[in-house]
Scaffold this active site. Structure first.
Site, PDB file in Angstrom:
ATOM      1  CG  HIS A 253     -25.882  -8.983 -10.759  1.00 48.58           C
ATOM      2  ND1 HIS A 253     -26.050  -9.695 -10.042  1.00 48.58           N
ATOM      3  CD2 HIS A 253     -25.172 -10.268 -11.208  1.00 48.58           C
ATOM      4  CE1 HIS A 253     -25.413 -10.173  -9.587  1.00 48.58           C
ATOM      5  NE2 HIS A 253     -24.833 -10.745  -9.902  1.00 48.58           N
TER       6      HIS A 253
ATOM      7  CG  ASP B  86     -30.528   0.680  -9.274  1.00 52.79           C
ATOM      8  OD1 ASP B  86     -29.478  -0.699 -10.014  1.00 52.79           O
ATOM      9  OD2 ASP B  86     -30.606   1.718  -8.668  1.00 52.79           O
TER      10      ASP B  86
HETATM   11  P1  ADP Z   1     -25.046  -1.097  -7.461  1.00 53.06           P
HETATM   12  O1  ADP Z   1     -25.011  -2.299  -7.937  1.00 53.06           O
HETATM   13  O2  ADP Z   1     -25.358  -0.199  -8.843  1.00 53.06           O
HETATM   14  O3  ADP Z   1     -23.920  -0.644  -7.230  1.00 53.06           O
HETATM   15  P2  ADP Z   1     -27.108  -1.722  -5.488  1.00 53.06           P
HETATM   16  O4  ADP Z   1     -28.046  -0.859  -5.059  1.00 53.06           O
HETATM   17  O5  ADP Z   1     -27.748  -2.777  -5.886  1.00 53.06           O
HETATM   18  O6  ADP Z   1     -26.361  -1.411  -6.886  1.00 53.06           O
HETATM   19  O7  ADP Z   1     -26.045  -2.017  -4.695  1.00 53.06           O
HETATM   20  C1  ADP Z   1     -24.580  -1.144  -3.765  1.00 53.06           C
HETATM   21  C2  ADP Z   1     -24.765  -1.956  -3.113  1.00 53.06           C
HETATM   22  O8  ADP Z   1     -23.108  -1.308  -2.411  1.00 53.06           O
HETATM   23  C3  ADP Z   1     -25.452  -1.972  -1.965  1.00 53.06           C
HETATM   24  O9  ADP Z   1     -25.121  -3.412  -0.546  1.00 53.06           O
HETATM   25  C4  ADP Z   1     -24.809  -1.167  -0.828  1.00 53.06           C
HETATM   26  O10 ADP Z   1     -24.744  -0.948   0.627  1.00 53.06           O
HETATM   27  C5  ADP Z   1     -23.458  -1.051  -0.727  1.00 53.06           C
HETATM   28  N1  ADP Z   1     -22.882   0.353  -1.118  1.00 53.06           N
HETATM   29  C6  ADP Z   1     -23.028   1.737  -1.317  1.00 53.06           C
HETATM   30  N2  ADP Z   1     -22.501   2.606  -1.576  1.00 53.06           N
HETATM   31  C7  ADP Z   1     -21.658   2.021  -0.385  1.00 53.06           C
HETATM   32  C8  ADP Z   1     -21.100   3.642   0.547  1.00 53.06           C
HETATM   33  N3  ADP Z   1     -20.714   3.765   0.640  1.00 53.06           N
HETATM   34  N4  ADP Z   1     -20.433   2.436   1.169  1.00 53.06           N
HETATM   35  C9  ADP Z   1     -20.291   0.839   1.336  1.00 53.06           C
HETATM   36  N5  ADP Z   1     -20.876  -0.338   0.889  1.00 53.06           N
HETATM   37  C10 ADP Z   1     -21.781   0.936  -0.359  1.00 53.06           C
HETATM   38  O1  F6P Z   2     -24.168  -4.874 -10.942  1.00 48.89           O
HETATM   39  C1  F6P Z   2     -23.996  -3.421 -11.549  1.00 48.89           C
HETATM   40  C2  F6P Z   2     -22.314  -3.384 -11.531  1.00 48.89           C
HETATM   41  O2  F6P Z   2     -22.001  -3.191 -12.367  1.00 48.89           O
HETATM   42  C3  F6P Z   2     -22.023  -4.634 -10.588  1.00 48.89           C
HETATM   43  O3  F6P Z   2     -20.881  -6.127 -11.615  1.00 48.89           O
HETATM   44  C4  F6P Z   2     -21.040  -4.363  -9.680  1.00 48.89           C
HETATM   45  O4  F6P Z   2     -21.259  -4.354  -8.258  1.00 48.89           O
HETATM   46  C5  F6P Z   2     -21.305  -2.412  -9.017  1.00 48.89           C
HETATM   47  O5  F6P Z   2     -21.814  -2.447 -10.530  1.00 48.89           O
HETATM   48  C6  F6P Z   2     -20.542  -1.557  -8.705  1.00 48.89           C
HETATM   49  O6  F6P Z   2     -19.633  -1.681 -10.183  1.00 48.89           O
HETATM   50  P1  F6P Z   2     -17.951  -1.531 -10.841  1.00 48.89           P
HETATM   51  O7  F6P Z   2     -17.701  -3.079 -10.663  1.00 48.89           O
HETATM   52  O8  F6P Z   2     -17.387  -0.733 -12.190  1.00 48.89           O
HETATM   53  O9  F6P Z   2     -17.575  -0.582  -9.369  1.00 48.89           O
END
Ligand code: ADP
Ligand code: F6P
Length: 470
Positions: free
Chosen positions: A162, A370
């Site tokens: 991812h 990202d």
């Molecule tokens: P990462 O995988 O690095 O966390 P992404 O942007 O791909 O970044 O995904 C983040 C996910 O987490 C999204 O689906 C978003 O809606 C969710 N998310 C981020 N912040 C919050 C929050 N404060 N409360 C609930 N969901 C959240």
């Molecule tokens: O895609 C990056 C990632 O490590 C995912 O595996 C996971 O959804 C997200 O970031 C959140 O990270 P963590 O599982 O460390 O809270």
């Protein structure tokens, strides 16, 4: 032991236990891109999800979630420290994200990485039916495909990363680079977010392991491993349907009122992570306030930054710095009842997130690097009114698919400020045209299209797709 013909293996289960203020334990959807992508996809599919439930000690027994069986893998305190916080998030994570923070190397962390990967492989081997399809996710589990193949050669194994896969110059720093590559090559299909990542991987297996490779396939002994780009997505229809609900529109109206009915709301939603460019964004906003280009009365920034990996030193330092900067900006530019930044660290439910997206005139998604960034895609899906400007980093995987966004280089402070101003001052007709194009893209390239494309490459019999609703 009940067995499944489809097994998803990910470090984290889609739910986390959350201890409420009164000490009661409740289960919540875990924030993060991987869960957001896979949860809607697997819902009501007879599958097993193998993962960690978020604590230490014996693995809790969990009920099925939306028809998906939860198989928990226990982690000890040492595993948590050395595998999850150590090798996964303080060695691999920074290397895979352009080394924007310094990666650390400790031999003890590597031992834990191997041990935990072995435990995941054994747990998976137990729950996979004869000839099952196993889909291993992300950088925490790069050795699992190889270990699992040794235990269960009958399985069809996919691996999907991812996060970004770095260029050879960076990956070559890893002391155990050969083992990591060999682990991934245990899969029949290794999927990445971007074609460049598949290219980096092919170059590395040739350079480090001496294997003949193209950007599509690699010969490993008598096996052929396929590789390719499969940009992950979201459940576009689900987010659009949620955002269309009258109560979400009402909530968005109330939010705007509570924010002081400004002309412009800028929103950012991130995990508190140094890859997300939060500090650079705050600096850009602060300089725009300082230069008088934006006024607190007209423009507010809502920064949602849910804490993440809270025991890892670099994350603690980041949180302190962000909170100090938010305090400074509010102290300097806010007024009584009118802060410059509304800073929230809580996890929100999907309805509240949809309302936040609908209130945001500008959505600032400006990571330094990202893999994809699903927040950007969720924002576009939520703008059923075709309004809203997406300010998007060129260094997010999503930028390749959403070129109609207002693209910025977050390392370039002046460029970031200009990008923010351009998005704030854009003509509504321009905003609309861009949003319509991005929405059209996401209607077709949603999470089901992603799964279809990946699984049809992995499982050429097609039987899996039928079960996922094809
Ligand atoms: P990462 O995988 O690095 O966390 P992404 O942007 O791909 O970044 O995904 C983040 C996910 O987490 C999204 O689906 C978003 O809606 C969710 N998310 C981020 N912040 C919050 C929050 N404060 N409360 C609930 N969901 C959240
Ligand atoms: O895609 C990056 C990632 O490590 C995912 O595996 C996971 O959804 C997200 O970031 C959140 O990270 P963590 O599982 O460390 O809270």
């Amino acid at each position: 032991m009940r067995q499944s013909s489809l097994v998803v293996v990910a470090n984290r289960l889609p739910i986390n236990d959350n201890v409420a203020l009164d000490g009661a334990c409740e289960w919540r959807r875990s924030p993060g891109g991987l869960v957001s992508a896979l949860h809607p996809l697997l819902r009501h599919t007879p599958a097993t999800w193998v993962g960690w439930a978020g604590g230490t000690g014996p693995a809790p027994t969990l009920p099925d979630v939306d028809g998906v069986r939860m198989h928990t893998v226990p982690l000890t305190g040492d595993d948590l420290r050395d595998h999850y916080e150590g090798f996964a998030n303080a060695t691999l994570w920074p290397i895979y994200h352009d080394a924007v923070e310094q990666p650390e190397h400790h031999r003890r962390w590597w031992d834990a990485y191997q041990r935990v990967n072995q435990r995941f492989a054994e747990a998976t081997a137990q729950v996979a039916e004869d000839g099952a399809v196993v889909w291993v996710q992300d950088y925490h589990l790069q050795l699992v495909p190889g270990l699992l193949r040794a235990l269960r050669p009958d399985l069809r194994i996919g691996f999907f990363l991812h996060v970004p896969f770095p260029p050879p110059e960076l990956f070559m720093q890893l002391p155990r680079r050969a083992e990591l590559l060999r682990g991934m090559l245990g899969a029949d299909l290794v999927g990445f977010q971007r074609a460049q990542a598949a290219h980096n991987f092919a170059q590395l297996v040739t350079k480090v392991l001496g294997l003949p490779a193209t950007d599509r396939r690699i010969a490993v002994g008598d096996r052929m491993v396929r590789i390719g780009a499969f940009p992950v997505s979201i459940d576009t229809n689900e987010m659009a349907a949620l955002a269309s609900r009258p109560e979400v529109a009402d909530r968005a109206r109330r939010l705007r009122h509570d924010l002081g009915s400004p002309d412009h709301v800028i929103l950012s939603v991130d995990r508190m992570d140094y890859t997300k460019g939060i500090e650079q964004r705050l600096k850009a906003y602060s300089e725009l306030l300082e230069g008088g280009h934006v006024k607190v009365r007209d423009t507010v920034l809502v920064q949602v930054a849910v804490p993440s990996r809270e025991r890892v030193g670099q994350y603690q330092i980041l949180r302190d710095r962000v909170e100090r900067e938010v305090g400074r900006i509010n102290g300097e530019f806010g007024r009584v009842g009118e802060p410059a930044i509304h800073y929230l660290t809580q996890p929100f439910d999907r309805t509240e997130l949809a309302a936040l997206y609908r209130v945001a005139d500008v959505m600032a998604v400006t990571p330094l690097r990202d893999g994809m960034n699903l927040v950007a895609k969720e924002y576009v899906a939520a703008r059923v009114d075709d309004a809203g400007a997406l300010l998007l980093s060129e260094f997010a995987g999503a930028a390749a698919e959403l070129p109609q966004a207002y693209l910025v280089n977050p390392h370039d402070l002046e460029g970031l400020k200009q990008g923010l101003l351009a998005a704030l001052r854009a003509e509504p007709a321009d905003v609309r045209t861009r949003m319509q194009a991005m929405r059209a893209h996401l209607r077709v390239h949603d999470i089901r299209a992603w799964a279809r494309s990946y699984l049809s490459t992995l499982d050429q019999s097609g039987s899996l797709l039928t079960r996922l609703g094809g």
